[in-house]
Design an enzyme around this catalytic site. Sequence first.
Site, PDB file in Angstrom:
ATOM      1  N   ASN A 294      61.982  50.062  55.466  1.00 57.75           N
ATOM      2  CA  ASN A 294      61.880  51.279  56.290  1.00 57.75           C
ATOM      3  C   ASN A 294      63.252  51.516  56.911  1.00 57.75           C
ATOM      4  OD1 ASN A 294      61.311  53.301  58.073  1.00 57.75           O
ATOM      5  ND2 ASN A 294      59.954  52.090  59.394  1.00 57.75           N
ATOM      6  N   TRP A 295      63.937  52.518  56.385  1.00 58.93           N
ATOM      7  CA  TRP A 295      65.327  52.726  56.812  1.00 58.93           C
ATOM      8  C   TRP A 295      65.446  53.555  58.075  1.00 58.93           C
ATOM      9  CZ3 TRP A 295      67.239  53.676  51.067  1.00 58.93           C
ATOM     10  CH2 TRP A 295      67.150  52.455  50.388  1.00 58.93           C
ATOM     11  N   LYS A 296      64.313  54.005  58.588  1.00 56.30           N
ATOM     12  CA  LYS A 296      64.284  54.738  59.869  1.00 56.30           C
ATOM     13  C   LYS A 296      65.362  55.828  59.881  1.00 56.30           C
ATOM     14  CE  LYS A 296      62.239  50.652  61.934  1.00 56.30           C
ATOM     15  NZ  LYS A 296      62.087  49.753  63.077  1.00 56.30           N
TER      16      LYS A 296
ATOM     17  N   GLY B 232      62.770  44.987  65.841  1.00 50.69           N
ATOM     18  CA  GLY B 232      64.167  45.202  66.212  1.00 50.69           C
ATOM     19  C   GLY B 232      64.686  44.291  67.312  1.00 50.69           C
TER      20      GLY B 232
ATOM     21  N   GLU C  52      52.591  45.131  62.883  1.00 51.30           N
ATOM     22  CA  GLU C  52      53.937  45.075  63.439  1.00 51.30           C
ATOM     23  C   GLU C  52      53.843  44.920  64.957  1.00 51.30           C
ATOM     24  OE1 GLU C  52      57.033  47.031  60.647  1.00 51.30           O
ATOM     25  OE2 GLU C  52      56.229  48.584  61.943  1.00 51.30           O
TER      26      GLU C  52
ATOM     27  N   GLU D  10      57.175  53.203  66.692  1.00 52.74           N
ATOM     28  CA  GLU D  10      58.198  54.114  67.227  1.00 52.74           C
ATOM     29  C   GLU D  10      57.652  55.538  67.330  1.00 52.74           C
ATOM     30  OE1 GLU D  10      61.225  52.949  64.437  1.00 52.74           O
ATOM     31  OE2 GLU D  10      61.303  51.012  65.449  1.00 52.74           O
TER      32      GLU D  10
ATOM     33  N   SER E   7      61.313  41.967  62.772  1.00 54.88           N
ATOM     34  CA  SER E   7      62.405  40.984  62.673  1.00 54.88           C
ATOM     35  C   SER E   7      62.262  40.049  61.470  1.00 54.88           C
ATOM     36  CB  SER E   7      62.543  40.195  63.984  1.00 54.88           C
ATOM     37  OG  SER E   7      62.906  41.081  65.024  1.00 54.88           O
TER      38      SER E   7
ATOM     39  N   HIS F  95      53.464  54.266  62.954  1.00 57.02           N
ATOM     40  CA  HIS F  95      54.519  53.318  63.324  1.00 57.02           C
ATOM     41  C   HIS F  95      54.664  53.298  64.846  1.00 57.02           C
ATOM     42  CE1 HIS F  95      58.380  51.339  63.680  1.00 57.02           C
ATOM     43  NE2 HIS F  95      58.193  50.898  62.447  1.00 57.02           N
TER      44      HIS F  95
END
Length: 252
Positions: free
Chosen positions: A9-11, A172, A166, A96, A212, A94
């Site tokens: 997942n490159w966000k 992160g 997650e 975020e 992570s 997600h």
Amino acid sequence: MRKKVIIGNWKMNKNKEETEYLLNNLAKKTWEKEINVKVCPSYVNLENAQNILKNSSIEVVAQNMHYEKEGAYTGEISYKMLKSININTVIIGHSERRTLFCETDEIIKKKVNIALKNNMNIIFCFGESLEDRKKEKQIDAINKQLDVLMDDVGINKWNQIILAYEPVWAIGTGINATPDQAQQMHKYVRAQITKRYNQELSNSVPILYGGSLKPSNSKEILSKPDIDGGLIGGASLNFDDFFSIIRSVDKK
Ligand code: 13P
């Protein structure tokens, strides 16, 4: 037997050139057929990614989408747009999106429903906050998030679903859940699927871990019996690290 699934997942990272660099490198590599690799570039790079990966088994996945099919929603993207460029899978829920963009369970439910109804596959993310974990309320927290799926989604739609646990405190932060903490949660979720549906379904649903994950911990975490792969943020931005995570589940 469930296949291993490794997703980058490159966000909101990587411009066109940087995205191409990662994709071209990935396209040159091989791994055993039993590993499904997927990448989630930004919207503006989706179509280019499809072109670069057209002869590869790697799937291109969207990071988000709106719950309406079209309309006056400035800045949003619908399933119809994604499907028109052959994107058939999307991440939903997600953390975020939940925290930074105020996505409630209600909104997530609408996204899940429109995606599944229109034959999109979803990577459904759930996970407790640090506060929940400190108060030992992680099970309550994830049950509430999973109810969005389990209250509504019929058994015949589960072949469109990948789950991704997650824990928010691991995303992160460099602090991963221990292999045992993750395994315990995955086992619990699988047991819930058995309870709400049946054993056969629960044995077939891929449950990924995210938070992570990196080359130094992936082998141990991803070899746990109920952990079917990883949803990787930071480490997937570096080609060597991402490939090394793929290699860590490759039995060849
Ligand atoms: P990190 O791997 O950077 O912790 O991010 C995990 C994640 O959010 C993947 O969706």
